[in-house]
Scaffold this motif. Sequence first.
Motif, PDB file in Angstrom:
ATOM      1  N   PRO A  13      -0.292 -28.813  19.669  1.00  0.00           N
ATOM      2  CA  PRO A  13      -0.433 -28.058  20.813  1.00  0.00           C
ATOM      3  C   PRO A  13       0.087 -28.640  22.147  1.00  0.00           C
ATOM      4  O   PRO A  13       0.576 -29.550  22.268  1.00  0.00           O
ATOM      5  CB  PRO A  13      -2.106 -28.144  20.945  1.00  0.00           C
ATOM      6  CG  PRO A  13      -2.130 -29.504  20.480  1.00  0.00           C
ATOM      7  CD  PRO A  13      -1.288 -29.677  19.476  1.00  0.00           C
ATOM      8  N   LEU A  15      -1.589 -30.007  25.698  1.00  0.00           N
ATOM      9  CA  LEU A  15      -2.544 -30.927  26.233  1.00  0.00           C
ATOM     10  C   LEU A  15      -2.548 -30.529  27.691  1.00  0.00           C
ATOM     11  O   LEU A  15      -1.466 -30.944  28.511  1.00  0.00           O
ATOM     12  CB  LEU A  15      -2.539 -32.189  25.855  1.00  0.00           C
ATOM     13  CG  LEU A  15      -2.533 -32.765  24.565  1.00  0.00           C
ATOM     14  CD1 LEU A  15      -2.531 -34.138  24.605  1.00  0.00           C
ATOM     15  CD2 LEU A  15      -3.776 -32.165  23.883  1.00  0.00           C
ATOM     16  N   ARG A  17      -4.400 -30.805  31.368  1.00  0.00           N
ATOM     17  CA  ARG A  17      -5.508 -31.237  32.386  1.00  0.00           C
ATOM     18  C   ARG A  17      -5.204 -30.844  33.635  1.00  0.00           C
ATOM     19  O   ARG A  17      -4.422 -30.345  34.223  1.00  0.00           O
ATOM     20  CB  ARG A  17      -4.879 -32.820  32.439  1.00  0.00           C
ATOM     21  CG  ARG A  17      -4.854 -33.851  31.286  1.00  0.00           C
ATOM     22  CD  ARG A  17      -4.358 -35.109  31.469  1.00  0.00           C
ATOM     23  NE  ARG A  17      -4.366 -35.830  30.132  1.00  0.00           N
ATOM     24  CZ  ARG A  17      -3.580 -36.002  29.286  1.00  0.00           C
ATOM     25  NH1 ARG A  17      -2.569 -35.198  29.147  1.00  0.00           N
ATOM     26  NH2 ARG A  17      -3.998 -36.903  28.153  1.00  0.00           N
ATOM     27  N   GLY A  33     -13.618 -26.042  29.623  1.00  0.00           N
ATOM     28  CA  GLY A  33     -14.921 -26.834  29.466  1.00  0.00           C
ATOM     29  C   GLY A  33     -14.826 -28.199  29.392  1.00  0.00           C
ATOM     30  O   GLY A  33     -15.746 -28.881  29.476  1.00  0.00           O
ATOM     31  N   ARG A  34     -13.567 -28.732  29.300  1.00  0.00           N
ATOM     32  CA  ARG A  34     -13.584 -30.493  29.121  1.00  0.00           C
ATOM     33  C   ARG A  34     -12.345 -30.926  29.911  1.00  0.00           C
ATOM     34  O   ARG A  34     -11.563 -30.106  30.460  1.00  0.00           O
ATOM     35  CB  ARG A  34     -13.407 -30.616  27.816  1.00  0.00           C
ATOM     36  CG  ARG A  34     -12.399 -30.206  26.846  1.00  0.00           C
ATOM     37  CD  ARG A  34     -12.355 -30.453  25.462  1.00  0.00           C
ATOM     38  NE  ARG A  34     -13.321 -29.924  24.715  1.00  0.00           N
ATOM     39  CZ  ARG A  34     -14.395 -30.264  24.206  1.00  0.00           C
ATOM     40  NH1 ARG A  34     -14.649 -31.267  24.208  1.00  0.00           N
ATOM     41  NH2 ARG A  34     -15.055 -29.345  23.371  1.00  0.00           N
ATOM     42  N   VAL A  36      -9.507 -32.443  29.289  1.00  0.00           N
ATOM     43  CA  VAL A  36      -8.368 -32.126  28.612  1.00  0.00           C
ATOM     44  C   VAL A  36      -8.555 -31.040  27.656  1.00  0.00           C
ATOM     45  O   VAL A  36      -9.348 -31.247  26.649  1.00  0.00           O
ATOM     46  CB  VAL A  36      -7.757 -33.426  27.741  1.00  0.00           C
ATOM     47  CG1 VAL A  36      -6.298 -33.177  27.746  1.00  0.00           C
ATOM     48  CG2 VAL A  36      -8.017 -34.521  28.753  1.00  0.00           C
ATOM     49  N   VAL A  37      -7.796 -29.931  27.540  1.00  0.00           N
ATOM     50  CA  VAL A  37      -7.938 -29.082  26.625  1.00  0.00           C
ATOM     51  C   VAL A  37      -6.681 -28.758  25.817  1.00  0.00           C
ATOM     52  O   VAL A  37      -5.358 -29.160  26.338  1.00  0.00           O
ATOM     53  CB  VAL A  37      -8.289 -27.514  27.082  1.00  0.00           C
ATOM     54  CG1 VAL A  37     -10.043 -27.677  27.595  1.00  0.00           C
ATOM     55  CG2 VAL A  37      -7.338 -27.166  28.072  1.00  0.00           C
ATOM     56  N   ALA A  38      -6.676 -28.613  24.433  1.00  0.00           N
ATOM     57  CA  ALA A  38      -5.433 -28.367  23.826  1.00  0.00           C
ATOM     58  C   ALA A  38      -5.282 -26.948  23.453  1.00  0.00           C
ATOM     59  O   ALA A  38      -6.121 -26.054  22.864  1.00  0.00           O
ATOM     60  CB  ALA A  38      -5.553 -28.857  22.357  1.00  0.00           C
TER      61      ALA A  38
END
Lengths: 60, 337
Positions: A13, A15, A17, A33-34, A36-38
């Motif tokens: 994926p 990543l 940020r 929601g976090r 780092v997301v993928a």
Amino acid sequence: MSECEITVVPGGPALVRGAGFVRDEDGNRHEVGRAVVAVCLCGLTQRAPWCDSTHKVAGD
Amino acid sequence: MCVREGAAVILPEPRGPLSADVVRALRADGEVRRDVEATDEEDFHLSLWLLYELHYRSFEGVDDSLEWSPPLLALRRALEEQFEAELRGACAPLVARAEQADGVPDQLAAIASFDSGTSLPLFLQREATRDQYLEFLVQRSLYHLKESDPQAWALPRLDGPAKVALAELQYDEFGGGRPERLHSRLFAEALAAAGLESSFGAYVNRVPSYTLAVNNAMSLFGLHRRLRGAAMGHLAAFEMTSSLPCRRLLQGADRLELPEAVGHYFDEHVEADAVHEHLASRGICGALVGAEPDLQSDVLFGAAACVHLDAVVAERMVDAWTHGQSTLLAEAGENVA
């Protein structure tokens, strides 16, 4: 506006940020929601736009 | 639902002469006898687990200063030497196979893709009864109620990009700034919703040695600076074997109509660990080996240890269930069927 960084994982994926939200191909807005997301790049995920690791069982 | 946090852990029941002596020493001044040996895996791994827990939450009625008691540390070292030697022997074939790949991420992927032939997530997804699924939660509670704690020991032993990547991963594990999203808390809520005890250590008397061994490996790697490569390799393999299995575990919880909090825990880990596996394999392990090439073999050893010990757990649990047996040890005073 804060800086957004996108790192593409080879065979995996992207990543992401620093993003506030991701808009999918239908224009729907998905909140991040976090830290780092993928984000799915292969199109096989069952929880778009987020990666759910399906690429690992799909073969190359 | 009621989730108890910070409750004191009760010293468990001994499983043989060595753990009996450790429990006795913990209630006293830490002086263990030198002539006692573990009689079996249960006695061995409970003894080691007891000694490790002094560095985490310790136990009710145990003096905090015993964490650095020389006799207890000497015993811990002797047990660790035996455990590490056994693990290195068992993991050698997996490490050798991985070394044929190029680069740390692909080597870790080779280890993470090892198929032992028995899949615990597949069994829980499709076949497990409600009671069997709850047994799985009980077994997992020993780790998930202190999720990511053993890996935190490695942080001051890393530097540069590897340190940043571990901190980034752990920030997510530890709630991303929100106590209600601590992963250990999500698991406690899952346990409580399922009618199980949610305080750390509540089930230690029921959990067999193969699950204690999983936890002991993480503490072994986490508490030794020498083994920082193994700690991070273990973390990478753990994360790389989590996202897809968590989807199966979520589907199993849905099939059995378990409370929403159970599914929620595994649902959270489908997406979280799809991120964490890349942070751990490339961000942490790739950077760590780049900075300290000598750590490469230990990174692979740690990853192999994770996969090997998980395979043992899967084999033992699925074997017990397919023979109609419980995977849990009998409660004190209860006769083993």
